[in-house]
Design a protein around this motif. Structure first.
Motif, PDB file in Angstrom:
ATOM      1  N   LEU A 167       0.967  -1.481  -0.236  1.00  0.00           N
ATOM      2  CA  LEU A 167       0.045   0.068   0.005  1.00  0.00           C
ATOM      3  C   LEU A 167       0.958   1.402  -0.111  1.00  0.00           C
ATOM      4  O   LEU A 167       1.478   1.412   0.895  1.00  0.00           O
ATOM      5  N   GLN A 168       0.648   2.031  -1.042  1.00  0.00           N
ATOM      6  CA  GLN A 168       1.408   3.280  -0.995  1.00  0.00           C
ATOM      7  C   GLN A 168       0.297   4.429  -1.445  1.00  0.00           C
ATOM      8  O   GLN A 168      -0.639   4.226  -2.184  1.00  0.00           O
ATOM      9  N   TYR A 169       0.469   5.610  -0.524  1.00  0.00           N
ATOM     10  CA  TYR A 169      -0.511   6.598  -0.874  1.00  0.00           C
ATOM     11  C   TYR A 169      -0.029   7.985  -0.375  1.00  0.00           C
ATOM     12  O   TYR A 169       0.766   7.986   0.529  1.00  0.00           O
ATOM     13  N   GLU A 170      -0.808   9.009  -0.906  1.00  0.00           N
ATOM     14  CA  GLU A 170      -0.622  10.263  -0.320  1.00  0.00           C
ATOM     15  C   GLU A 170      -1.992  10.985  -0.429  1.00  0.00           C
ATOM     16  O   GLU A 170      -2.627  10.851  -1.521  1.00  0.00           O
ATOM     17  N   ILE A 171      -2.369  11.333   0.559  1.00  0.00           N
ATOM     18  CA  ILE A 171      -3.977  12.122   0.726  1.00  0.00           C
ATOM     19  C   ILE A 171      -3.558  13.463   1.248  1.00  0.00           C
ATOM     20  O   ILE A 171      -2.990  13.472   2.568  1.00  0.00           O
ATOM     21  N   ILE A 172      -4.051  14.279   0.517  1.00  0.00           N
ATOM     22  CA  ILE A 172      -4.136  15.756   1.308  1.00  0.00           C
ATOM     23  C   ILE A 172      -5.519  16.099   1.462  1.00  0.00           C
ATOM     24  O   ILE A 172      -6.195  16.466   0.365  1.00  0.00           O
ATOM     25  N   GLY A 173      -5.951  16.009   2.507  1.00  0.00           N
ATOM     26  CA  GLY A 173      -7.269  16.316   2.733  1.00  0.00           C
ATOM     27  C   GLY A 173      -7.723  17.679   3.552  1.00  0.00           C
ATOM     28  O   GLY A 173      -8.994  17.960   3.838  1.00  0.00           O
ATOM     29  N   ASP A 174      -6.824  18.498   3.999  1.00  0.00           N
ATOM     30  CA  ASP A 174      -6.900  19.333   4.911  1.00  0.00           C
ATOM     31  C   ASP A 174      -7.025  20.645   4.192  1.00  0.00           C
ATOM     32  O   ASP A 174      -6.589  21.820   4.823  1.00  0.00           O
ATOM     33  N   THR A 175      -7.302  20.852   2.925  1.00  0.00           N
ATOM     34  CA  THR A 175      -7.432  21.817   2.007  1.00  0.00           C
ATOM     35  C   THR A 175      -8.701  21.922   1.466  1.00  0.00           C
ATOM     36  O   THR A 175      -9.322  20.882   1.105  1.00  0.00           O
ATOM     37  N   PRO A 176      -9.276  22.936   0.999  1.00  0.00           N
ATOM     38  CA  PRO A 176     -10.389  22.939   0.155  1.00  0.00           C
ATOM     39  C   PRO A 176     -10.375  22.231  -0.937  1.00  0.00           C
ATOM     40  O   PRO A 176     -11.449  21.825  -1.547  1.00  0.00           O
ATOM     41  N   ASP A 177      -9.465  21.962  -1.740  1.00  0.00           N
ATOM     42  CA  ASP A 177      -9.247  21.266  -2.764  1.00  0.00           C
ATOM     43  C   ASP A 177      -8.366  19.771  -2.366  1.00  0.00           C
ATOM     44  O   ASP A 177      -7.090  19.941  -2.685  1.00  0.00           O
ATOM     45  N   PRO A 178      -8.854  18.769  -2.048  1.00  0.00           N
ATOM     46  CA  PRO A 178      -8.328  17.689  -1.662  1.00  0.00           C
ATOM     47  C   PRO A 178      -7.757  16.850  -2.735  1.00  0.00           C
ATOM     48  O   PRO A 178      -8.078  17.074  -3.975  1.00  0.00           O
ATOM     49  N   GLN A 179      -6.741  16.047  -2.562  1.00  0.00           N
ATOM     50  CA  GLN A 179      -6.001  15.158  -3.606  1.00  0.00           C
ATOM     51  C   GLN A 179      -5.681  13.939  -2.838  1.00  0.00           C
ATOM     52  O   GLN A 179      -5.470  13.823  -1.629  1.00  0.00           O
ATOM     53  N   ALA A 180      -5.787  12.769  -3.671  1.00  0.00           N
ATOM     54  CA  ALA A 180      -5.533  11.493  -2.939  1.00  0.00           C
ATOM     55  C   ALA A 180      -4.975  10.525  -4.331  1.00  0.00           C
ATOM     56  O   ALA A 180      -5.188  10.737  -5.533  1.00  0.00           O
ATOM     57  N   ARG A 181      -3.794   9.838  -3.777  1.00  0.00           N
ATOM     58  CA  ARG A 181      -3.128   9.262  -4.942  1.00  0.00           C
ATOM     59  C   ARG A 181      -3.110   7.796  -3.960  1.00  0.00           C
ATOM     60  O   ARG A 181      -2.278   7.913  -3.224  1.00  0.00           O
ATOM     61  N   ILE A 182      -3.477   6.610  -4.546  1.00  0.00           N
ATOM     62  CA  ILE A 182      -3.271   5.395  -3.797  1.00  0.00           C
ATOM     63  C   ILE A 182      -3.052   4.448  -4.941  1.00  0.00           C
ATOM     64  O   ILE A 182      -3.275   4.363  -5.823  1.00  0.00           O
ATOM     65  N   ALA A 183      -1.903   3.602  -4.481  1.00  0.00           N
ATOM     66  CA  ALA A 183      -1.335   2.322  -5.264  1.00  0.00           C
ATOM     67  C   ALA A 183      -1.549   1.342  -4.146  1.00  0.00           C
ATOM     68  O   ALA A 183      -0.852   1.072  -3.116  1.00  0.00           O
ATOM     69  N   VAL A 184      -2.117   0.029  -4.516  1.00  0.00           N
ATOM     70  CA  VAL A 184      -2.022  -0.945  -3.604  1.00  0.00           C
ATOM     71  C   VAL A 184      -2.404  -2.247  -4.379  1.00  0.00           C
ATOM     72  O   VAL A 184      -2.961  -2.482  -5.505  1.00  0.00           O
ATOM     73  N   ASN A 185      -1.861  -3.134  -3.939  1.00  0.00           N
ATOM     74  CA  ASN A 185      -1.882  -4.647  -4.831  1.00  0.00           C
ATOM     75  C   ASN A 185      -2.998  -5.371  -4.279  1.00  0.00           C
ATOM     76  O   ASN A 185      -3.155  -5.586  -3.137  1.00  0.00           O
ATOM     77  N   VAL A 186      -3.888  -5.716  -5.078  1.00  0.00           N
ATOM     78  CA  VAL A 186      -5.191  -6.269  -4.468  1.00  0.00           C
ATOM     79  C   VAL A 186      -5.432  -7.410  -5.799  1.00  0.00           C
ATOM     80  O   VAL A 186      -4.726  -7.203  -6.963  1.00  0.00           O
TER      81      VAL A 186
END
Length: 147
Positions: free
Chosen positions: A50-69
């Motif tokens: 699981l690799q991720y970057e989540i920026i949720g504390d701004t009015p313009d959220p961003q998320a990038r997730i990579a995970v083996n499933v």
């Protein structure tokens, strides 16, 4: 007077909690529930890398997730989230991220890999800023950015 109003608005925006920021690079354990919220389904117990970057504390959220499933998990995600094929809607998207054209998707340190030309990209149809999903080499990728 307008400068005081601007300062007050900046302070107010800073005090509001829009969400939390997460990164797989920090020492904290992965926020599995938060990842599940962004993906739209809880992660299965068998996920890996699981690799991720989540920026949720701004009015313009961003998320990038990579995970083996498993591929079955991805197929369930497509069905349950009512995802549609990106190629069918890309011309109707106001702020398209154009994932096949990303320059940094080929950078070795970047964990979101650019989708291959043969890889189907799926999106959420009902959002103004869609979430982009694709599955290649056993890895599920999800990217969201409101701009």
């Amino acid at each position: 007077m307008p400068i005081y109003l601007l300062i007050c608005l900046i302070l107010l925006a800073g005090c509001l909690n829009f969400g939390n920021n997460y990164s797989y690079k920090t020492a904290q354990s992965p926020p599995v529930q938060e990842i599940g919220k962004w993906l739209g389904e809880p992660l299965p117990n068998t996920y890996a890398n699981l690799q991720y970057e989540i920026i949720g504390d701004t009015p313009d959220p961003q998320a990038r997730i990579a995970v083996n499933v498993s591929k079955e998990y991805f197929q369930m995600l497509i069905k349950n989230q009512n995802l549609v094929k990106y190629d069918d809607f890309k011309n109707k998207l106001p702020d398209d991220l154009k994932p096949r054209e990303w320059e940094n998707g080929n950078h070795p340190k970047y964990f979101i890999k650019k989708p291959l030309s043969s890889t189907t990209i799926w999106i959420t149809k009902n959002n103004f800023y869609p979430k982009y999903y694709w599955y290649q080499n056993s890895t599920l990728y999800m990217v969201y950015s409101s701009r």
